[in-house]
Design a protein around this motif. Structure first.
Motif, PDB file in Angstrom:
ATOM      1  N   HIS A 259       0.813  -1.213   0.000  1.00  9.21           N
ATOM      2  CA  HIS A 259       0.000   0.000   0.000  1.00  9.21           C
ATOM      3  C   HIS A 259       0.853   1.273   0.000  1.00  9.21           C
ATOM      4  CE1 HIS A 259      -3.535  -2.474   0.678  1.00  9.21           C
ATOM      5  NE2 HIS A 259      -2.916  -3.054   1.700  1.00  9.21           N
ATOM      6  N   GLY A 260       2.170   1.146  -0.079  1.00  8.56           N
ATOM      7  CA  GLY A 260       3.046   2.305  -0.089  1.00  8.56           C
ATOM      8  C   GLY A 260       3.321   2.887   1.275  1.00  8.56           C
ATOM      9  N   ARG A 261       3.058   2.121   2.338  1.00 11.50           N
ATOM     10  CA  ARG A 261       3.318   2.608   3.688  1.00 11.50           C
ATOM     11  C   ARG A 261       4.637   2.041   4.203  1.00 11.50           C
ATOM     12  NH1 ARG A 261      -2.465   0.831   6.034  1.00 11.50           N
ATOM     13  NH2 ARG A 261      -1.725  -1.025   4.902  1.00 11.50           N
ATOM     14  N   PRO A 262       5.397   2.823   4.965  1.00  9.33           N
ATOM     15  CA  PRO A 262       6.702   2.338   5.443  1.00  9.33           C
ATOM     16  C   PRO A 262       6.545   1.171   6.420  1.00  9.33           C
ATOM     17  CG  PRO A 262       6.545   4.732   5.613  1.00  9.33           C
ATOM     18  CD  PRO A 262       5.169   4.233   5.326  1.00  9.33           C
ATOM     19  N   LEU A 263       7.469   0.224   6.324  1.00  5.14           N
ATOM     20  CA  LEU A 263       7.535  -0.861   7.290  1.00  5.14           C
ATOM     21  C   LEU A 263       8.166  -0.352   8.582  1.00  5.14           C
ATOM     22  CD1 LEU A 263       8.847  -3.664   4.893  1.00  5.14           C
ATOM     23  CD2 LEU A 263       6.479  -3.217   5.551  1.00  5.14           C
ATOM     24  N   LEU A 264       8.235  -1.223   9.575  1.00  3.09           N
ATOM     25  CA  LEU A 264       8.857  -0.843  10.830  1.00  3.09           C
ATOM     26  C   LEU A 264      10.357  -0.712  10.637  1.00  3.09           C
ATOM     27  CD1 LEU A 264       6.974  -3.110  13.417  1.00  3.09           C
ATOM     28  CD2 LEU A 264       6.571  -0.704  12.894  1.00  3.09           C
ATOM     29  N   GLY A 265      10.913   0.380  11.159  1.00  5.22           N
ATOM     30  CA  GLY A 265      12.349   0.582  11.084  1.00  5.22           C
ATOM     31  C   GLY A 265      13.095  -0.293  12.075  1.00  5.22           C
ATOM     32  N   LYS A 266      14.419  -0.187  12.053  1.00  5.60           N
ATOM     33  CA  LYS A 266      15.239  -1.021  12.932  1.00  5.60           C
ATOM     34  C   LYS A 266      14.957  -0.730  14.393  1.00  5.60           C
ATOM     35  CE  LYS A 266      20.035  -2.124  14.067  1.00  5.60           C
ATOM     36  NZ  LYS A 266      21.464  -1.825  13.770  1.00  5.60           N
ATOM     37  N   SER A 267      14.919   0.544  14.779  1.00  8.62           N
ATOM     38  CA  SER A 267      14.654   0.886  16.175  1.00  8.62           C
ATOM     39  C   SER A 267      13.248   0.475  16.593  1.00  8.62           C
ATOM     40  CB  SER A 267      14.847   2.388  16.388  1.00  8.62           C
ATOM     41  OG  SER A 267      13.931   3.133  15.591  1.00  8.62           O
ATOM     42  N   GLN A 268      12.273   0.603  15.689  1.00 11.93           N
ATOM     43  CA  GLN A 268      10.911   0.197  16.011  1.00 11.93           C
ATOM     44  C   GLN A 268      10.811  -1.320  16.171  1.00 11.93           C
ATOM     45  OE1 GLN A 268       8.883   1.915  12.660  1.00 11.93           O
ATOM     46  NE2 GLN A 268       8.450   3.836  13.731  1.00 11.93           N
ATOM     47  N   ARG A 269      11.535  -2.075  15.356  1.00  7.91           N
ATOM     48  CA  ARG A 269      11.524  -3.526  15.500  1.00  7.91           C
ATOM     49  C   ARG A 269      12.167  -3.956  16.812  1.00  7.91           C
ATOM     50  NH1 ARG A 269      13.031  -6.018   9.489  1.00  7.91           N
ATOM     51  NH2 ARG A 269      11.241  -5.103   8.390  1.00  7.91           N
ATOM     52  N   LEU A 270      13.261  -3.317  17.172  1.00  8.67           N
ATOM     53  CA  LEU A 270      13.904  -3.649  18.450  1.00  8.67           C
ATOM     54  C   LEU A 270      13.006  -3.295  19.629  1.00  8.67           C
ATOM     55  CD1 LEU A 270      17.574  -2.482  17.740  1.00  8.67           C
ATOM     56  CD2 LEU A 270      16.676  -4.807  17.726  1.00  8.67           C
ATOM     57  N   ALA A 271      12.323  -2.151  19.542  1.00  4.79           N
ATOM     58  CA  ALA A 271      11.409  -1.765  20.622  1.00  4.79           C
ATOM     59  C   ALA A 271      10.239  -2.735  20.725  1.00  4.79           C
ATOM     60  CB  ALA A 271      10.916  -0.337  20.400  1.00  4.79           C
ATOM     61  N   ALA A 272       9.707  -3.186  19.574  1.00  2.00           N
ATOM     62  CA  ALA A 272       8.598  -4.147  19.602  1.00  2.00           C
ATOM     63  C   ALA A 272       9.045  -5.488  20.172  1.00  2.00           C
ATOM     64  CB  ALA A 272       8.045  -4.327  18.191  1.00  2.00           C
ATOM     65  N   ALA A 273      10.256  -5.933  19.803  1.00  2.00           N
ATOM     66  CA  ALA A 273      10.760  -7.196  20.346  1.00  2.00           C
ATOM     67  C   ALA A 273      10.989  -7.109  21.850  1.00  2.00           C
ATOM     68  CB  ALA A 273      12.054  -7.576  19.638  1.00  2.00           C
ATOM     69  N   ALA A 274      11.492  -5.965  22.325  1.00  2.00           N
ATOM     70  CA  ALA A 274      11.695  -5.796  23.759  1.00  2.00           C
ATOM     71  C   ALA A 274      10.359  -5.764  24.506  1.00  2.00           C
ATOM     72  CB  ALA A 274      12.492  -4.521  24.029  1.00  2.00           C
ATOM     73  N   ALA A 275       9.349  -5.098  23.924  1.00  2.00           N
ATOM     74  CA  ALA A 275       8.028  -5.062  24.561  1.00  2.00           C
ATOM     75  C   ALA A 275       7.401  -6.454  24.602  1.00  2.00           C
ATOM     76  CB  ALA A 275       7.123  -4.087  23.809  1.00  2.00           C
ATOM     77  N   GLN A 276       7.557  -7.225  23.533  1.00  2.00           N
ATOM     78  CA  GLN A 276       7.020  -8.588  23.522  1.00  2.00           C
ATOM     79  C   GLN A 276       7.718  -9.462  24.560  1.00  2.00           C
ATOM     80  OE1 GLN A 276       7.343 -10.505  19.734  1.00  2.00           O
ATOM     81  NE2 GLN A 276       6.272 -12.370  20.397  1.00  2.00           N
ATOM     82  N   LEU A 277       9.034  -9.308  24.712  1.00  2.00           N
ATOM     83  CA  LEU A 277       9.757 -10.086  25.723  1.00  2.00           C
ATOM     84  C   LEU A 277       9.307  -9.717  27.126  1.00  2.00           C
ATOM     85  CD1 LEU A 277      11.996 -12.075  26.450  1.00  2.00           C
ATOM     86  CD2 LEU A 277      13.634 -10.178  26.319  1.00  2.00           C
ATOM     87  N   ARG A 278       9.095  -8.433  27.385  1.00  2.00           N
ATOM     88  CA  ARG A 278       8.616  -8.026  28.702  1.00  2.00           C
ATOM     89  C   ARG A 278       7.217  -8.567  28.973  1.00  2.00           C
ATOM     90  NH1 ARG A 278      11.175  -3.116  27.176  1.00  2.00           N
ATOM     91  NH2 ARG A 278       9.161  -2.293  26.469  1.00  2.00           N
ATOM     92  N   ALA A 279       6.362  -8.587  27.932  1.00  2.00           N
ATOM     93  CA  ALA A 279       5.013  -9.131  28.110  1.00  2.00           C
ATOM     94  C   ALA A 279       5.058 -10.624  28.401  1.00  2.00           C
ATOM     95  CB  ALA A 279       4.175  -8.843  26.864  1.00  2.00           C
ATOM     96  N   GLU A 280       5.918 -11.368  27.711  1.00  2.00           N
ATOM     97  CA  GLU A 280       6.035 -12.794  27.976  1.00  2.00           C
ATOM     98  C   GLU A 280       6.569 -13.060  29.382  1.00  2.00           C
ATOM     99  OE1 GLU A 280       8.496 -14.313  24.933  1.00  2.00           O
ATOM    100  OE2 GLU A 280       6.977 -14.157  23.335  1.00  2.00           O
ATOM    101  N   GLN A 281       7.520 -12.269  29.811  1.00  2.00           N
ATOM    102  CA  GLN A 281       8.037 -12.436  31.167  1.00  2.00           C
ATOM    103  C   GLN A 281       6.969 -12.129  32.214  1.00  2.00           C
ATOM    104  OE1 GLN A 281      11.459  -9.877  31.253  1.00  2.00           O
ATOM    105  NE2 GLN A 281      12.789 -11.370  30.216  1.00  2.00           N
ATOM    106  N   ALA A 282       6.185 -11.083  31.978  1.00  2.00           N
ATOM    107  CA  ALA A 282       5.111 -10.766  32.922  1.00  2.00           C
ATOM    108  C   ALA A 282       4.050 -11.868  32.942  1.00  2.00           C
ATOM    109  CB  ALA A 282       4.482  -9.421  32.565  1.00  2.00           C
TER     110      ALA A 282
END
Length: 354
Positions: A259-282
């Protein structure tokens, strides 16, 4: 001023001048690059140099007006002395006879590398009215243009160095000022994109910065594909890229969806992975607390950490509603461990016997 003893002394005097130290980072870099290019073309004996301003601009990937400005800066502060003004032969229309031809043709200006004298340190050379230096093509009067229409006023000079990435407070994300600051960082970090202005870089990366990308994300996308693999290069020098904007558009187009929209950048991917890891730990922590609460009838504190010897010596916990003896799963796992231990011991004995 006096003649510089060497190229190194000339460059050191330019870099340590108070006015140079007060410049912005990119302005200081352009000044030192121009001074280094002049020193590189200088004669070791006479300290005279005669590279053309266009040659310096081409070698440094700078605008001709930028080179003229910094040469004028060096002249006003006593770092360059004019030995010979540049000459340009003008021809009469329809003939090959020059109007002001002296037989020498077009000649580049000759400067001598110099440093301010000891008695002139702290003296503002720009206000000195006793200098007899002849005017040249690098003076401000030579580059200004007069109005072309009646009643047209001369446009005011654009304020220099209006992009600041260090002294000014960071702009609000999503604004044009924030996008310009990100473009200035990209311009300073990438040697390839220095051939473009920060305003053009902001135009090329506007949708990515609006999507939350940082300058580091844009630089990472120019060197890597979305799957993490690095782009392959078919050129050996950045000078071989003829169309830099087209190269930038091609590299960044790989980071757009259907659709011509930007994908997640490197920093956004790292932030999403860190948030997912924190959610799994919780979630795992909540399940552990719920398991302990179901065993003893209420929430309890997590058990203290034990050493390996204490954990092995501690008797197994009985299953809820069962006997205190170990279960079938525990006995099977223990038997498998004992079998592996006996196999390793037998292999060690065979190795010693051989």
């Amino acid at each position: 001023m006096r003649r510089a003893p060497s190229q190194q002394a000339f460059l050191r005097a330019v870099k340590e001048h108070p006015d140079a130290l007060a410049l912005k980072c990119h302005a200081y870099r352009n000044l030192t690059d121009v001074a280094a290019k002049l020193a590189g073309w200088a004669d070791w004996t006479t300290m005279t140099t005669r590279p053309t301003e266009q040659r310096i601009a081409d070698d440094l990937d700078l605008a001709l007006s930028t080179v003229k400005r910094w040469i004028r800066w060096l002249r006003e502060r006593g770092f360059l002395g004019v030995v010979e003004n540049g000459t340009t032969v003008r021809f009469r229309k329809g003939t090959r006879c020059g109007l002001d031809d002296d037989g020498l043709g077009n000649r580049a200006a000759v400067w001598v590398l110099s440093v301010p004298a000891v008695e002139l340190v702290g003296h503002d050379l720009r206000t000195d009215k006793t200098t007899t230096e002849p005017p040249s093509c690098t003076s401000r009067r030579g580059v200004q243009e007069s109005p072309t229409h009646t009643r047209e006023e001369r446009s005011s000079t654009r304020r220099r160095n209006r992009i600041s990435t260090t002294k000014e407070v960071a702009a609000t994300p999503g604004t044009r000022k924030h996008a310009l600051q990100a473009a200035q960082k990209i311009h300073d970090e990438s040697t390839t994109l220095r051939r473009l202005s920060p305003w053009y870089i902001r135009h090329l990366t506007r949708i990515f910065v609006a999507a939350g990308w940082t300058a580091a994300d844009v630089l990472h996308a120019l060197d890597h594909q979305p799957d993490g693999t690095a782009w392959t290069y078919t050129w050996t020098s950045r000078d071989q890229i003829r169309n830099v904007p087209g190269w930038v558009r091609f590299r960044l187009s790989a980071w757009l969806d259907e659709h011509g929209r930007p994908l997640l950048g490197k920093s956004q991917r790292l932030a999403a992975a860190a948030a997912q890891l924190r959610a799994e730990q919780a979630d795992m922590r909540e399940r552990l607390q719920a398991m302990h609460a179901g065993r003893v009838g209420g929430p309890v504190e997590p058990p203290p950490r034990l050493s390996r010897a204490e954990a092995l010596a501690r008797p197994p916990v009985a299953e809820p509603g069962g006997s205190s003896r170990p279960g079938e799963s525990y006995r099977a796992a223990r038997a498998a461990l004992d079998e592996k231990r006996l196999q390793r011991e037998a292999e060690r004995l065979r190795w010693l016997a051989s």
